[in-house]
Enzyme design. Structure first.
Site, PDB file in Angstrom:
ATOM      1  N   ASP A  19       0.853  -1.186   0.000  1.00  0.00           N
ATOM      2  CA  ASP A  19       0.000   0.000   0.000  1.00  0.00           C
ATOM      3  C   ASP A  19       0.889   1.237   0.000  1.00  0.00           C
ATOM      4  O   ASP A  19       1.884   1.282   0.733  1.00  0.00           O
ATOM      5  CB  ASP A  19      -0.874   0.030   1.251  1.00  0.00           C
ATOM      6  CG  ASP A  19      -2.029  -0.955   1.197  1.00  0.00           C
ATOM      7  OD1 ASP A  19      -2.072  -1.784   0.265  1.00  0.00           O
ATOM      8  OD2 ASP A  19      -2.893  -0.889   2.094  1.00  0.00           O
ATOM      9  N   HIS A  29       4.176  -7.607   0.339  1.00  0.00           N
ATOM     10  CA  HIS A  29       3.717  -8.890  -0.185  1.00  0.00           C
ATOM     11  C   HIS A  29       4.359  -9.196  -1.539  1.00  0.00           C
ATOM     12  O   HIS A  29       5.005  -8.348  -2.142  1.00  0.00           O
ATOM     13  CB  HIS A  29       2.192  -8.883  -0.290  1.00  0.00           C
ATOM     14  CG  HIS A  29       1.503  -8.812   1.043  1.00  0.00           C
ATOM     15  ND1 HIS A  29       0.681  -9.819   1.515  1.00  0.00           N
ATOM     16  CD2 HIS A  29       1.522  -7.865   2.021  1.00  0.00           C
ATOM     17  CE1 HIS A  29       0.226  -9.491   2.714  1.00  0.00           C
ATOM     18  NE2 HIS A  29       0.723  -8.304   3.043  1.00  0.00           N
ATOM     19  N   SER A  51       8.434   2.713   4.709  1.00  0.00           N
ATOM     20  CA  SER A  51       9.572   3.266   4.038  1.00  0.00           C
ATOM     21  C   SER A  51       9.339   3.161   2.538  1.00  0.00           C
ATOM     22  O   SER A  51       8.342   3.632   2.046  1.00  0.00           O
ATOM     23  CB  SER A  51      10.848   2.573   4.483  1.00  0.00           C
ATOM     24  OG  SER A  51      11.949   3.103   3.831  1.00  0.00           O
TER      25      SER A  51
END
EC number: 4.1.1.65
Length: 322
Positions: A90, A147, A254
């Site tokens: 995200d 992911h 980050s």
């Protein structure tokens, strides 16, 4: 003027000590104080807690537990098309596009070296020259687990010590070679789409970088490059991850950088700098079709249909009647 001041602080402040202090504080159980800090963070950054498996902020014993909170499965469905690679995190896309020989775009007018990003590993760099890259920035409000864009077999991991500059848009536009200077963990995978690198880049206040197969990679920060390798395929000790599966996480921070080999994938056309990313949504499409999903089955030739009608049944209907 304000931006110049913020940039000056990036060079002046003791970033390593600030990061250690933040990591120490975020790991402590402080009861009502922890809840207060989390509540203030949620309010300030407008974090959507309805997506979390545990939406009640009182259920988190430490700030780190809150920061790496898992989401409910249904809020990030994974695109199941086998020809599609999905977004790993995200956030927002900082930059994306073609790797021009050894140059990767950091910001308008600023490039950095592919080989430098990969800690001088020219053999690995050769896999991605003239390939494709995507840089995804995770803001404080975002979900901070990373992911897999596709199925992959882990082959190599490299920890690279470095600076801890912030990795927001201001520093990306003004700090030369930002991602090749900052601390990072490079993960190389074998995939159906050729070699893929997924790089977790540290930053100021990033308390730690973790992977699901090795746990915490940093800290400790020992100032030396470390390298691990794994066997290919289904050999003993190999690490296989599925598309959409968690592979790592940040405790504050980050940026994630993905590298793809030349001629293997095409990025989704609608994506551009500052596009919002959600895990599981399409990121790129294979240049080769592995399986055409939902394809209509080809009709059987007439002679095969007649042969099926003439064949003896596998089950004796009369025998099975009661």
């Amino acid at each position: 003027m304000l931006n110049s001041f913020k940039l000056s602080l990036q060079y002046i402040l003791p970033k390593l000590w600030l990061t250690r202090l933040a990591g120490w504080g975020a790991s402590k159980r402080a009861g009502w104080l922890t809840k207060l800090v989390i509540d203030l963070f949620v309010k300030y950054y407008k974090v959507d807690m309805k997506e979390a498996q545990k939406p009640d902020t009182a259920s988190y014993r430490t700030f780190n537990e809150f920061f790496v909170r898992p989401l409910r499965d249904e809020v990030r469905p994974i695109d199941t098309d086998p020809n599609v690679l999905v977004m790993p995190a995200d956030g927002v896309i900082s930059q994306l596009g073609k790797i021009e020989e050894d140059k990767i775009l950091q910001a308008k007018g600023h490039n950095y070296s592919l080989e430098a990003l990969l800690a001088g590993n020219y053999l690995m760099a050769n896999l991605f020259r003239n390939g494709t890259f995507v840089t995804t920035y995770l803001s404080p409000r975002d979900y901070h687990r990373v992911h897999m864009p596709c199925n992959g077999i882990l082959r190599e991991m490299i920890y690279v010590p470095g600076d801890l500059f912030s990795v927001n848009h201001l520093t990306a536009q003004n700090v030369p070679n930002l991602f090749a200077r900052n601390e990072r963990v490079i993960c190389l995978f074998d995939t159906e789409f050729g070699p893929m690198a997924q790089i977790l880049v540290g930053a100021t206040i990033v308390g730690s970088i973790e992977t699901v197969w090795a746990g915490t990679i940093t800290p400790p920060r020992e100032g030396i490059i470390k390298r691990w390798t794994w066997p290919a395929g289904e050999n003993d000790g190999s690490v296989a991850l599925l598309k959409g599966q968690e592979m790592g996480r940040f405790k504050l921070g980050s940026t994630v950088i993905n590298l793809f080999a030349p001629g293997k994938v095409n990025l989704v056309e609608q994506l551009e700098s500052l596009s919002v990313t959600k895990i599981g949504q399409p990121l790129a499409v294979s240049t080769e079709t592995f399986v055409t999903p939902d394809a209509e089955p080809a009709p059987l030739p007439a002679e095969e249909i007649e042969a099926e009608h003439d064949a003896s049944p596998l089950v004796d209907d009369k025998k099975d009647q009661v």
